[in-house]
Write a protein that holds these residues in place. Structure first.
Motif, PDB file in Angstrom:
ATOM      1  N   MET A   1     -51.600 -23.449 -93.128  1.00  0.00           N
ATOM      2  CA  MET A   1     -51.051 -22.555 -92.134  1.00  0.00           C
ATOM      3  C   MET A   1     -51.089 -23.161 -90.740  1.00  0.00           C
ATOM      4  O   MET A   1     -50.194 -22.934 -89.959  1.00  0.00           O
ATOM      5  CB  MET A   1     -51.818 -21.242 -92.121  1.00  0.00           C
ATOM      6  N   GLY A   2     -52.129 -23.851 -90.409  1.00  0.00           N
ATOM      7  CA  GLY A   2     -52.219 -24.450 -89.091  1.00  0.00           C
ATOM      8  C   GLY A   2     -52.614 -23.442 -88.032  1.00  0.00           C
ATOM      9  O   GLY A   2     -52.667 -22.245 -88.276  1.00  0.00           O
ATOM     10  N   THR A   3     -52.869 -23.920 -86.825  1.00  0.00           N
ATOM     11  CA  THR A   3     -53.290 -23.026 -85.754  1.00  0.00           C
ATOM     12  C   THR A   3     -52.136 -22.228 -85.183  1.00  0.00           C
ATOM     13  O   THR A   3     -52.347 -21.234 -84.509  1.00  0.00           O
ATOM     14  CB  THR A   3     -53.966 -23.828 -84.634  1.00  0.00           C
ATOM     15  N   GLU A   4     -50.920 -22.635 -85.431  1.00  0.00           N
ATOM     16  CA  GLU A   4     -49.771 -21.920 -84.876  1.00  0.00           C
ATOM     17  C   GLU A   4     -49.602 -20.527 -85.467  1.00  0.00           C
ATOM     18  O   GLU A   4     -48.853 -19.714 -84.945  1.00  0.00           O
ATOM     19  CB  GLU A   4     -48.481 -22.727 -85.061  1.00  0.00           C
ATOM     20  N   VAL A   5     -50.306 -20.212 -86.533  1.00  0.00           N
ATOM     21  CA  VAL A   5     -50.211 -18.875 -87.125  1.00  0.00           C
ATOM     22  C   VAL A   5     -50.635 -17.812 -86.121  1.00  0.00           C
ATOM     23  O   VAL A   5     -50.099 -16.700 -86.117  1.00  0.00           O
ATOM     24  CB  VAL A   5     -51.012 -18.771 -88.442  1.00  0.00           C
ATOM     25  N   SER A   6     -51.556 -18.124 -85.223  1.00  0.00           N
ATOM     26  CA  SER A   6     -52.009 -17.141 -84.236  1.00  0.00           C
ATOM     27  C   SER A   6     -50.882 -16.731 -83.291  1.00  0.00           C
ATOM     28  O   SER A   6     -50.938 -15.656 -82.703  1.00  0.00           O
ATOM     29  CB  SER A   6     -53.202 -17.675 -83.453  1.00  0.00           C
ATOM     30  N   LYS A   8     -48.154 -15.716 -84.177  1.00  0.00           N
ATOM     31  CA  LYS A   8     -47.436 -14.625 -84.847  1.00  0.00           C
ATOM     32  C   LYS A   8     -48.219 -13.310 -84.830  1.00  0.00           C
ATOM     33  O   LYS A   8     -47.683 -12.277 -85.222  1.00  0.00           O
ATOM     34  CB  LYS A   8     -47.157 -15.021 -86.303  1.00  0.00           C
ATOM     35  N   TYR A   9     -49.466 -13.321 -84.399  1.00  0.00           N
ATOM     36  CA  TYR A   9     -50.300 -12.125 -84.446  1.00  0.00           C
ATOM     37  C   TYR A   9     -49.654 -10.942 -83.720  1.00  0.00           C
ATOM     38  O   TYR A   9     -49.610  -9.832 -84.229  1.00  0.00           O
ATOM     39  CB  TYR A   9     -51.685 -12.382 -83.853  1.00  0.00           C
ATOM     40  N   ARG A  10     -49.153 -11.188 -82.504  1.00  0.00           N
ATOM     41  CA  ARG A  10     -48.534 -10.113 -81.721  1.00  0.00           C
ATOM     42  C   ARG A  10     -47.335  -9.527 -82.477  1.00  0.00           C
ATOM     43  O   ARG A  10     -47.204  -8.310 -82.581  1.00  0.00           O
ATOM     44  CB  ARG A  10     -48.114 -10.616 -80.344  1.00  0.00           C
ATOM     45  N   ASP A  11     -46.478 -10.384 -83.004  1.00  0.00           N
ATOM     46  CA  ASP A  11     -45.305  -9.910 -83.745  1.00  0.00           C
ATOM     47  C   ASP A  11     -45.715  -9.094 -84.964  1.00  0.00           C
ATOM     48  O   ASP A  11     -45.103  -8.066 -85.271  1.00  0.00           O
ATOM     49  CB  ASP A  11     -44.433 -11.089 -84.190  1.00  0.00           C
TER      50      ASP A  11
END
Length: 107
Positions: A1-6, A8-11
């Motif tokens: 998943m990588g750190t970029e998943v965070s 998407k948290y707001r969405d």
């Protein structure tokens, strides 16, 4: 998943119906290396959490996924544990926190 998943948290929170969404980003030390008392304590908690779960994180992935023997995983975990405890390694973990509230529904 990588750190970029965070990112998407707001969405995901919006899609779930939350409103008044806020986010804050923290940097947690990997072990108790900082001089600051609060950060040192936070780093100690972080180190303990990592060490407590390290073997479990590694076993399935490396034995089933990579075909390692348990003894090989044990050696790897011991080496990683030593690095995690090494206060000469000044590392941080990014900790994004996102929160919001569910809107009240009319009766």
């Amino acid at each position: 998943m990588g750190t970029e998943v965070s990112e998407k948290y707001r969405d995901w929170m919006e899609a779930a119906g939350f409103v008044d969404i806020e986010e804050q980003h923290f940097m947690w030390p990997s072990n108790p290396w900082p001089k600051d008392r609060y950060m040192k304590e936070l780093g100690n908690w972080n180190m303990i959490n990592i060490l407590e779960g390290l073997e479990g994180f590694c076993l399935a992935l490396m034995t089933r996924g990579l075909g390692w023997k348990k003894e090989e995983v044990d050696v790897f975990v011991a080496k990683v544990s030593a690095d995690v405890k090494n206060k000469g390694i000044h590392a941080y973990y990014p900790m994004p926190v996102v929160w919001g509230r569910k809107p009240l529904t009319a009766n």
